[in-house]
Each structure stands twice: as C-alpha cells, then as structure tokens.
Design a protein around this motif. Structure first.
Motif, PDB file in Angstrom:
ATOM      1  N   LEU A   1       0.873  -1.172   0.000  1.00 51.91           N
ATOM      2  CA  LEU A   1       0.000   0.000   0.000  1.00 51.91           C
ATOM      3  C   LEU A   1       0.908   1.220   0.000  1.00 51.91           C
ATOM      4  CD1 LEU A   1      -2.949   1.030   0.207  1.00 51.91           C
ATOM      5  CD2 LEU A   1      -2.622   1.102   2.695  1.00 51.91           C
TER       6      LEU A   1
ATOM      7  N   HIS B   1      -1.545   5.048   5.485  1.00 49.47           N
ATOM      8  CA  HIS B   1      -1.622   5.272   4.039  1.00 49.47           C
ATOM      9  C   HIS B   1      -0.582   4.469   3.269  1.00 49.47           C
ATOM     10  CE1 HIS B   1      -3.359   9.296   5.445  1.00 49.47           C
ATOM     11  NE2 HIS B   1      -4.352   8.622   4.903  1.00 49.47           N
ATOM     12  N   SER B   2       0.501   4.100   3.948  1.00 50.33           N
ATOM     13  CA  SER B   2       1.571   3.346   3.284  1.00 50.33           C
ATOM     14  C   SER B   2       1.988   2.184   4.182  1.00 50.33           C
ATOM     15  CB  SER B   2       2.784   4.240   2.992  1.00 50.33           C
ATOM     16  OG  SER B   2       2.451   5.269   2.086  1.00 50.33           O
TER      17      SER B   2
ATOM     18  N   HIS C   1       0.880   5.363  -0.350  1.00 49.76           N
ATOM     19  CA  HIS C   1       0.127   6.624  -0.377  1.00 49.76           C
ATOM     20  C   HIS C   1      -1.350   6.379  -0.669  1.00 49.76           C
ATOM     21  CE1 HIS C   1       4.019   8.465  -0.106  1.00 49.76           C
ATOM     22  NE2 HIS C   1       4.382   8.066  -1.302  1.00 49.76           N
ATOM     23  N   GLY C   2      -1.898   5.366  -0.033  1.00 52.33           N
ATOM     24  CA  GLY C   2      -3.324   5.092  -0.155  1.00 52.33           C
ATOM     25  C   GLY C   2      -3.736   4.265  -1.346  1.00 52.33           C
ATOM     26  N   ARG C   3      -2.794   3.881  -2.193  1.00 47.66           N
ATOM     27  CA  ARG C   3      -3.117   3.099  -3.387  1.00 47.66           C
ATOM     28  C   ARG C   3      -2.444   1.728  -3.319  1.00 47.66           C
ATOM     29  NH1 ARG C   3      -5.140   6.071  -7.711  1.00 47.66           N
ATOM     30  NH2 ARG C   3      -5.188   8.333  -7.384  1.00 47.66           N
ATOM     31  N   TRP C   4      -3.201   0.690  -3.696  1.00 47.28           N
ATOM     32  CA  TRP C   4      -2.641  -0.650  -3.751  1.00 47.28           C
ATOM     33  C   TRP C   4      -1.793  -0.815  -4.996  1.00 47.28           C
ATOM     34  CZ3 TRP C   4      -2.447  -3.594   0.290  1.00 47.28           C
ATOM     35  CH2 TRP C   4      -3.422  -3.472   1.296  1.00 47.28           C
ATOM     36  N   ARG C   5      -0.603  -1.411  -4.809  1.00 45.88           N
ATOM     37  CA  ARG C   5       0.297  -1.641  -5.930  1.00 45.88           C
ATOM     38  C   ARG C   5       0.863  -3.045  -5.848  1.00 45.88           C
ATOM     39  NH1 ARG C   5       5.165   1.933  -6.431  1.00 45.88           N
ATOM     40  NH2 ARG C   5       5.235   0.857  -8.446  1.00 45.88           N
TER      41      ARG C   5
END
Length: 346
Positions: free
Chosen positions: A186, A231-232, A188-192
């Motif tokens: 995770l 967030h991370s 900055h709030g986005r799944w990668r």
C-alpha cells in the motif's frame, strides 16, 4: 472449555521442522490437550507424537476427501503447516464443523479459501494465519500503534537467516511466494503490485548493518490496512546473515517494525521496535499457530470461536501475543523515537 474434554487437535505437517515445534508449543501452553501429529510418514509422525506426549501419530493423504482418516475419526481442530493445493483439509474441517487454521498462503492465494467460506459461512471458523511467522509482526504492530493518534506509515522488515529456511515445506512456500507473483504493498493510499527494481529496498539490521531486501506478500499488509488508517504499508524480506551469526554465534531471526505518524502527545515521530529470537523463525511461527489454536478452541481469551472467517488480529489480543512472545524467548527492544521536523504528508 477444558483441554481434557476435547478431541485431538489434528496438526497436518506436524512431523516437519516447524510443525513439530508447533506441537511442542501447544503442549507447553496446554499440557492436557490431546494432539494428533499427521504426516505422510507414519513412523516419523509417531516419533514426534512420542516426544510431544499425550499425542498420537496418524498418516494423512491430502489427495483424499477424507484425508485417509475415514469420516468417523473425530478431532477438535485442523491445523495446516503445509500448503494444501487441494483444499481437502478445509473441506474436511467444514464437513465436520471444525476450526481450521491455514498458514501457507500468500495474499494473492487466499481466494479459494475465501470462496469456500462464502459458500458455507456457517460451517466452521477459519483462521487465515498466513502472516509473517504467523502474526509475529502484525500483532506487535497493532500493539505499538496504540502510541499513535494518527498512524501514517508502517514498515516491516524481516531478516531470515539463510541457514534458517526450515524443512522442505517451508522452502517450497518461500520459493512460491517470492517467485510466483509480484508483491503487494500500500503506497500513499493506493494498492500496488511491485517486482524487481520497484520491489527492492534496504533496511538496517539490529546491529546497524545495511541489508538488501525486497517487498514480500504474506497476509500482513492487507490485514494491517484493514485494521489501521495508515496510508503506506509494506513488508520487506531479506534472506541472508543475521546479526547473531555475524558475531560468530548461531543464526537468529529478526523483525524490525518502524511506524510513522502523530504520537498521542502531538509530536510527529518515527518509532522503531526490534524483535529477535535467538533460535530462528520456527519457535515464533510455532507459538503463533499455538495461540491461534487455543483461541479458536476457547482455551484462552474467551469462548470457543463461532463459524466465520478470521485473521489473527481479530481473535488474539496484541498485548497477550506480545507477552507470550517474550515468554517464548523473543527479545523486544524499542529504540528512541525520532522526532520529525515536518508532519507526514497524507
């Protein structure tokens, strides 16, 4: 519920390196609890059972719906220390209404288990414990996170000594989980999903040595994302030489936890905790699974668990987990917090 009224806990893979330690950890926690050590090699299973005490050895066949045990054999729980690609062990547990613990699935592999639960939600309690060393990082993170008013970043770094791979099952899990898919983080709030250069990282071992690592995807990251507002979040794994072996001693295992956010006194800080077991990863994993078994059966922390889908943080109190880690030989050290000059970006 008292241990002496329970049927045996079926530990599949209980004659392996980590599974045998899991049986011994469970015996230490609950001296009267019956245990069935299950494996393909009956003689080996019986030898481990004799060492554990109040235990029996049984042969299992994961290719069979009845596991080769027959439908009339009775147990109190089913615990997996190996990867069951057939899910026959889970189906068996659901048919008999038995608590079930899975320990070897990456975050990208849990869909079949989740689908079985969704199809049969009232059949059995299922504990997905495929976290790093069965929750040895996730539960301490949640305990340490209580110092924060707002938690922004969670970084977990695990150093597994290259001499501490364990048995064939553990080696197969490592190979599958590190090569079959990209790692989930995770950011900055986005799944990668990251691999190769994007997955590469470095961290400081407990003796200050810089270690090359890479993102890894057991269940910790998704569990912590659900449990916190960070967030991370990422977990990085290094396979190499631990600090103890660099000192000329036996291998150990290391977990480094760094948390960033607003402390309850209003300061923006980065905290660092180090967890080390001088005998490597197996004793920690064994304890984590034993704590899951005792909680599912109602032997600690409350009544026996109702059917449902769980992760360790939903069942086991983090403070209790940390207490047991210390009792089982984990050294836990908190470094001084680093006060940050600027608030962390959201």
């Amino acid at each position: 519920m008292h241990a002496n009224v329970l049927k045996p806990v079926l530990i599949i893979g209980g004659s392996g390196v980590v599974g045998a330690q899991g049986a011994h950890a469970l015996r230490r926690l609950h001296p009267d609890l019956p245990i069935a050590i299950a494996g393909r090699d009956l003689a080996r299973a019986e030898a481990v059972a004799a060492q554990v005490g109040n235990a029996q050895g049984v042969r299992v066949d994961l290719q069979r719906a009845d596991l080769g045990l027959g439908e009339d054999t009775r147990f109190s729980a089913v615990v997996l220390f190996v990867k069951d690609d057939t899910l026959n062990s889970l189906k068996y547990a659901q048919r008999h209404g038995l608590p079930y613990i899975s320990t070897s699935s990456g975050s990208f592999e849990i869909a079949p288990e989740v689908a079985r639960h969704l199809r049969h939600p009232a059949a059995a309690p299922i504990l997905l414990a495929s976290h790093w060393l069965a929750g040895a990082a996730t539960l301490p993170v949640l305990h340490f996170a209580q110092d924060f008013r707002r938690l922004d970043t969670i970084r977990i770094a695990a150093l597994l000594d290259e001499q501490d791979m364990g048995g064939p099952a553990a080696a197969a899990d490592y190979e599958r989980l590190t090569s079959a898919a990209a790692a989930q983080i995770l950011e900055h709030g986005r799944w990668r999903w990251v691999r190769d250069a994007a997955a590469a990282s470095r961290f400081l071992s407990v003796d200050g040595t810089q270690v090359e690592a890479a993102a890894y995807s057991p269940m910790d990251v998704v569990t912590l994302a659900a449990a916190t507002d960070a967030h991370s979040i990422r977990l990085d794994l290094a396979l190499g030489e631990t600090a103890s072996r660099r000192r000329g001693e036996a291998f150990s295992t290391e977990i480094v936890i760094e948390l960033e956010g607003e402390r309850r006194d209003g300061a923006w800080v980065r905290s660092r905790h180090e967890l080390v077991h001088p005998q490597g990863q197996a004793p920690i994993t064994a304890l984590g699974i034993a704590l899951g078994i005792e909680r599912l059966l109602g032997l600690a922390g409350g009544a026996a668990v109702a059917p449902g889908l769980y992760t360790p943080d939903g069942l086991i109190d983090p403070a209790y987990h940390l207490q047991r880690l210390a009792e089982f030989g984990v050294r836990i050290e908190r470094k001084p917090d680093l006060v940050l000059a600027e608030p962390i970006a959201a």
